[in-house]
Write a protein that holds these residues in place. Structure first.
Motif, PDB file in Angstrom:
ATOM      1  N   VAL A 156       0.819  -1.209   0.000  1.00  0.00           N
ATOM      2  CA  VAL A 156       0.000   0.000   0.000  1.00  0.00           C
ATOM      3  C   VAL A 156       0.853   1.259   0.000  1.00  0.00           C
ATOM      4  O   VAL A 156       0.652   2.172  -0.802  1.00  0.00           O
ATOM      5  CB  VAL A 156      -0.970   0.014   1.211  1.00  0.00           C
ATOM      6  N   ARG A 157       1.845   1.319   0.893  1.00  0.00           N
ATOM      7  CA  ARG A 157       2.554   2.581   1.111  1.00  0.00           C
ATOM      8  C   ARG A 157       3.903   2.670   0.413  1.00  0.00           C
ATOM      9  O   ARG A 157       4.352   3.749   0.042  1.00  0.00           O
ATOM     10  CB  ARG A 157       2.743   2.806   2.621  1.00  0.00           C
ATOM     11  N   TYR A 158       4.607   1.573   0.269  1.00  0.00           N
ATOM     12  CA  TYR A 158       5.957   1.615  -0.312  1.00  0.00           C
ATOM     13  C   TYR A 158       6.319   0.224  -0.808  1.00  0.00           C
ATOM     14  O   TYR A 158       5.692  -0.768  -0.451  1.00  0.00           O
ATOM     15  CB  TYR A 158       7.004   2.085   0.717  1.00  0.00           C
ATOM     16  N   GLY A 159       7.358   0.173  -1.626  1.00  0.00           N
ATOM     17  CA  GLY A 159       7.845  -1.118  -2.110  1.00  0.00           C
ATOM     18  C   GLY A 159       6.986  -1.703  -3.207  1.00  0.00           C
ATOM     19  O   GLY A 159       6.260  -1.011  -3.913  1.00  0.00           O
ATOM     20  N   LEU A 160       7.068  -3.012  -3.337  1.00  0.00           N
ATOM     21  CA  LEU A 160       6.383  -3.749  -4.402  1.00  0.00           C
ATOM     22  C   LEU A 160       4.863  -3.653  -4.248  1.00  0.00           C
ATOM     23  O   LEU A 160       4.340  -3.694  -3.132  1.00  0.00           O
ATOM     24  CB  LEU A 160       6.809  -5.224  -4.330  1.00  0.00           C
ATOM     25  N   ARG A 161       4.154  -3.534  -5.387  1.00  0.00           N
ATOM     26  CA  ARG A 161       2.693  -3.660  -5.384  1.00  0.00           C
ATOM     27  C   ARG A 161       2.278  -4.503  -6.580  1.00  0.00           C
ATOM     28  O   ARG A 161       2.635  -4.196  -7.712  1.00  0.00           O
ATOM     29  CB  ARG A 161       2.008  -2.294  -5.463  1.00  0.00           C
ATOM     30  N   VAL A 162       1.544  -5.565  -6.317  1.00  0.00           N
ATOM     31  CA  VAL A 162       0.972  -6.394  -7.377  1.00  0.00           C
ATOM     32  C   VAL A 162      -0.533  -6.176  -7.341  1.00  0.00           C
ATOM     33  O   VAL A 162      -1.196  -6.488  -6.345  1.00  0.00           O
ATOM     34  CB  VAL A 162       1.303  -7.893  -7.165  1.00  0.00           C
ATOM     35  N   ASP A 163      -1.089  -5.607  -8.413  1.00  0.00           N
ATOM     36  CA  ASP A 163      -2.513  -5.264  -8.434  1.00  0.00           C
ATOM     37  C   ASP A 163      -3.386  -6.509  -8.335  1.00  0.00           C
ATOM     38  O   ASP A 163      -3.043  -7.581  -8.857  1.00  0.00           O
ATOM     39  CB  ASP A 163      -2.861  -4.490  -9.712  1.00  0.00           C
ATOM     40  N   GLY A 164      -4.522  -6.361  -7.661  1.00  0.00           N
ATOM     41  CA  GLY A 164      -5.500  -7.440  -7.527  1.00  0.00           C
ATOM     42  C   GLY A 164      -6.892  -6.908  -7.756  1.00  0.00           C
ATOM     43  O   GLY A 164      -7.095  -5.710  -7.958  1.00  0.00           O
ATOM     44  N   LYS A 165      -7.877  -7.807  -7.706  1.00  0.00           N
ATOM     45  CA  LYS A 165      -9.256  -7.403  -7.988  1.00  0.00           C
ATOM     46  C   LYS A 165      -9.852  -6.532  -6.877  1.00  0.00           C
ATOM     47  O   LYS A 165     -10.776  -5.763  -7.105  1.00  0.00           O
ATOM     48  CB  LYS A 165     -10.139  -8.624  -8.258  1.00  0.00           C
ATOM     49  N   ASP A 166      -9.315  -6.664  -5.658  1.00  0.00           N
ATOM     50  CA  ASP A 166      -9.699  -5.791  -4.554  1.00  0.00           C
ATOM     51  C   ASP A 166      -8.493  -5.664  -3.619  1.00  0.00           C
ATOM     52  O   ASP A 166      -7.435  -6.243  -3.875  1.00  0.00           O
ATOM     53  CB  ASP A 166     -10.936  -6.323  -3.812  1.00  0.00           C
ATOM     54  N   ILE A 167      -8.640  -4.924  -2.507  1.00  0.00           N
ATOM     55  CA  ILE A 167      -7.478  -4.654  -1.654  1.00  0.00           C
ATOM     56  C   ILE A 167      -6.938  -5.929  -1.001  1.00  0.00           C
ATOM     57  O   ILE A 167      -5.728  -6.117  -0.894  1.00  0.00           O
ATOM     58  CB  ILE A 167      -7.787  -3.562  -0.610  1.00  0.00           C
ATOM     59  N   ALA A 168      -7.824  -6.843  -0.597  1.00  0.00           N
ATOM     60  CA  ALA A 168      -7.372  -8.091   0.029  1.00  0.00           C
ATOM     61  C   ALA A 168      -6.581  -8.927  -0.976  1.00  0.00           C
ATOM     62  O   ALA A 168      -5.541  -9.511  -0.633  1.00  0.00           O
ATOM     63  CB  ALA A 168      -8.565  -8.883   0.560  1.00  0.00           C
ATOM     64  N   ASP A 169      -7.045  -8.959  -2.213  1.00  0.00           N
ATOM     65  CA  ASP A 169      -6.353  -9.710  -3.266  1.00  0.00           C
ATOM     66  C   ASP A 169      -4.992  -9.082  -3.557  1.00  0.00           C
ATOM     67  O   ASP A 169      -3.993  -9.773  -3.787  1.00  0.00           O
ATOM     68  CB  ASP A 169      -7.224  -9.723  -4.525  1.00  0.00           C
ATOM     69  N   MET A 170      -4.943  -7.734  -3.528  1.00  0.00           N
ATOM     70  CA  MET A 170      -3.671  -7.029  -3.741  1.00  0.00           C
ATOM     71  C   MET A 170      -2.673  -7.360  -2.633  1.00  0.00           C
ATOM     72  O   MET A 170      -1.500  -7.628  -2.901  1.00  0.00           O
ATOM     73  CB  MET A 170      -3.928  -5.520  -3.803  1.00  0.00           C
ATOM     74  N   TYR A 171      -3.142  -7.359  -1.378  1.00  0.00           N
ATOM     75  CA  TYR A 171      -2.277  -7.757  -0.254  1.00  0.00           C
ATOM     76  C   TYR A 171      -1.675  -9.137  -0.509  1.00  0.00           C
ATOM     77  O   TYR A 171      -0.465  -9.349  -0.388  1.00  0.00           O
ATOM     78  CB  TYR A 171      -3.090  -7.851   1.050  1.00  0.00           C
ATOM     79  N   GLU A 172      -2.560 -10.086  -0.821  1.00  0.00           N
ATOM     80  CA  GLU A 172      -2.129 -11.487  -0.959  1.00  0.00           C
ATOM     81  C   GLU A 172      -1.133 -11.651  -2.099  1.00  0.00           C
ATOM     82  O   GLU A 172      -0.104 -12.313  -1.943  1.00  0.00           O
ATOM     83  CB  GLU A 172      -3.345 -12.388  -1.175  1.00  0.00           C
ATOM     84  N   LYS A 173      -1.440 -11.044  -3.239  1.00  0.00           N
ATOM     85  CA  LYS A 173      -0.563 -11.187  -4.412  1.00  0.00           C
ATOM     86  C   LYS A 173       0.784 -10.489  -4.176  1.00  0.00           C
ATOM     87  O   LYS A 173       1.834 -10.998  -4.590  1.00  0.00           O
ATOM     88  CB  LYS A 173      -1.250 -10.628  -5.657  1.00  0.00           C
ATOM     89  N   ARG A 213       2.311  -9.940  -1.248  1.00  0.00           N
ATOM     90  CA  ARG A 213       3.101 -10.688  -0.267  1.00  0.00           C
ATOM     91  C   ARG A 213       3.590 -12.011  -0.850  1.00  0.00           C
ATOM     92  O   ARG A 213       4.714 -12.436  -0.579  1.00  0.00           O
ATOM     93  CB  ARG A 213       2.287 -10.900   1.011  1.00  0.00           C
ATOM     94  N   ALA A 214       2.762 -12.630  -1.697  1.00  0.00           N
ATOM     95  CA  ALA A 214       3.170 -13.887  -2.329  1.00  0.00           C
ATOM     96  C   ALA A 214       4.348 -13.668  -3.276  1.00  0.00           C
ATOM     97  O   ALA A 214       5.289 -14.464  -3.316  1.00  0.00           O
ATOM     98  CB  ALA A 214       1.989 -14.495  -3.094  1.00  0.00           C
ATOM     99  N   ALA A 215       4.302 -12.558  -4.012  1.00  0.00           N
ATOM    100  CA  ALA A 215       5.377 -12.273  -4.972  1.00  0.00           C
ATOM    101  C   ALA A 215       6.608 -11.669  -4.298  1.00  0.00           C
ATOM    102  O   ALA A 215       7.738 -11.890  -4.747  1.00  0.00           O
ATOM    103  CB  ALA A 215       4.856 -11.308  -6.037  1.00  0.00           C
ATOM    104  N   GLY A 216       6.387 -10.911  -3.214  1.00  0.00           N
ATOM    105  CA  GLY A 216       7.484 -10.145  -2.623  1.00  0.00           C
ATOM    106  C   GLY A 216       8.355 -10.890  -1.643  1.00  0.00           C
ATOM    107  O   GLY A 216       9.558 -10.627  -1.552  1.00  0.00           O
TER     108      GLY A 216
END
Length: 492
Positions: free
Chosen positions: A332-349, A351-354
């Motif tokens: 959300v605030r810094y570093g890697l971000r992998v877009d998802g269909k919603d915020i929970a999906d973005m968190y999961e993707k 963290r899984a990739a990072g």
């Protein structure tokens, strides 16, 4: 290794003060050494050449004006766990991709205030989780040492593998490191360098990326005991931004070197003679005991009965704290971000990739032991064991001034060792002699004491009372004088 890069911090300090060399010359020599070696050793993840030269020019100006600091003109490498203003700080993880903080860690600020020069950021196990520097997003660090008659690439230990390898290969005069369960002492032992984990609270943790907050402590790795003492003097301080830092005067650690050991009592814990310990480690330990005895110390057999529970307790406490600390990396605030269909999906993707495999493993262990139904059975029990381990040391230190143990169960092993790669617990056993010190918050120092049959360095560990680092430096200096210093043959 050039003539300039072979100087210790103490030697370089003297030559700079006498104006026999300049900080710019010294810095250029190190930058040249890094450029020649880093593609092979992989110790640095970022080299700050322009910044280093600017800092060196400023150092030369202060020396000319008679305003030199305690580390004026000394080029250092900084572990990638320390925040450095506007310079790559990623804990060697993909999840902090392209992160450059707008602030400086207290430890590095202390070094710059004393005139030190930053050469760059050093490779490490991702989020300091590892004992071999193989979990880094930037690939493994290669130990400058090689076994006799072998060309196999060896690990430098971890998590501060980049720090230890850079010091051993003369790619910096000294380095910052951190130790959560042995991450200064184990790599120092495997590279023939000196490393100290100070007492918990001796150095500020502010601006150091957190792994396990109740265990993490910053410290130096350097080529010899004197240089390590010089660095710790500058790194240590109380800090209003870290309430776990302790407001005690920082001694002149260097002044303790050369003091007599007569009347000192050195404890030898029977529980550190573990099953399967090699004859070489046993022999090294006996040699260390003999050296201290010859120097006038009295050797005392002691018992630390809860030692056998230290490693399992550590691997509950540390992952539990890690799962809490690493929850902040969400894209959300810094570093890697992998877009998802919603915020929970973005968190999961994200963290899984990072996060790498070892970091994920420890987050999952930590989340499990903190979960409802398991907290009492695991985390609470581990904290009780931690209290007992601390009590063991307190009782022992009623009778002895310092404790001597091996630093590691073996010399450096091969990168990609299949047995260790297949069994994380076997890798965790690398910390068997070191984790007790973190669990009890005590100072621990690794000093090179000899070579094994393969020609690889081995270290001995000294453990002291809280805030008695001076005792460890004094005692380690005696071992160093007897054992000599160890430098790898250059192949890179």
């Amino acid at each position: 290794m050039s003539e300039l890069t072979s100087l210790t911090i103490a030697e370089a300090r003297a030559k700079l003060a006498a104006k026999e060399i300049t900080a710019v010359e010294l810095t250029d020599a190190y930058i040249g050494a890094i450029e020649a070696a880093n593609d092979v050793i992989n110790a640095y993840v970022t080299v700050t050449g322009d910044k280093a030269r600017d800092m060196a020019k400023a150092s030369d100006a202060r020396i000319a004006e008679g305003k030199a600091g305690a580390l004026e003109g000394i080029p250092l490498g900084i572990k990638d766990l320390f925040s450095t203003r506007d310079v790559h700080t990623q804990a060697c993880s993909a999840i902090l991709n392209r992160f450059k903080p707008k602030y400086e860690s207290t430890v590095t600020q202390n070094l710059w205030d004393d005139g030190a020069i930053m050469l760059g950021k050093l490779n490490m196990d991702e989020f300091a989780m590892g004992s071999s520097n193989e979990t880094s997003h930037y690939g493994p660090v290669i130990n400058p040492w090689k076994a006799s008659g072998s060309n196999a690439q060896l690990v430098p230990g971890g998590s501060s593998g980049g720090s230890a390898a850079a010091v051993a290969a003369h790619l910096c005069a000294g380095a910052t490191a951190t130790d959560t369960g042995g991450s200064i002492r184990q790599p120092a032992a495997l590279t023939g360098t000196v490393g100290i984990k100070p007492t918990y609270g001796r150095c500020s943790r502010w601006g150091v990326v957190a792994f396990a907050s109740s265990l993490d402590q910053a410290g130096p790795i350097a080529r010899d005991v004197r240089d390590t003492a010089i660095l710790l003097k500058s790194m240590a301080s109380v800090d209003a931004k870290d309430t776990t830092s302790v407001d005690l005067p920082v001694p002149d650690y260097e002044a303790s070197l050369g003091q007599s050991l007569k009347g000192m009592r050195i404890g030898i814990p029977k529980e550190y003679r573990v099953d399967g310990m090699s004859d070489e480690i046993e022999k090294l330990w006996s040699q260390g005991i003999a050296w201290l005895k010859d120097a006038g110390a009295e050797i005392v057999d002691i018992s630390l009965p809860h030692t056998k529970y230290a490693l399992p307790a550590y691997y509950i406490v540390a992952p539990a704290e890690a799962s809490s600390n690493l929850a902040r990396y969400d894209g959300v605030r810094y570093g890697l971000r992998v877009d998802g269909k919603d915020i929970a999906d973005m968190y999961e993707k994200t963290r899984a990739a990072g996060f790498g495999a070892e970091v994920k493993r420890r987050i999952m262990i930590g989340t499990y032991v903190l979960s409802a139904g398991y907290y009492d059975a695991y985390y609470l029990q581990a904290q009780k064991v931690r209290t007992l381990i601390k009590r063991d040391f307190e009782l022992a230190f009623n009778d002895v001034d310092a404790i001597l143990t091996p630093a590691t169960p073996s010399s450096a092993f091969a990168i990609g060792d299949e047995a260790l790669a297949a069994d994380p617990v076997a890798m965790y056993m690398q910390d068997i002699f070191t984790v007790t010190v973190n669990m009890a918050g005590l100072p621990g120092l690794s000093v090179p004491a000899g070579l094994d049959a393969k020609g690889l360095p081995l270290g001995l560990q000294l453990i002291g009372r809280p805030f008695e680092e001076s005792t460890l430096f004094k005692t380690a200096h005696v071992i160093e004088q007897a054992a000599g210093k160890f430098t790898p043959a250059k192949w890179w």
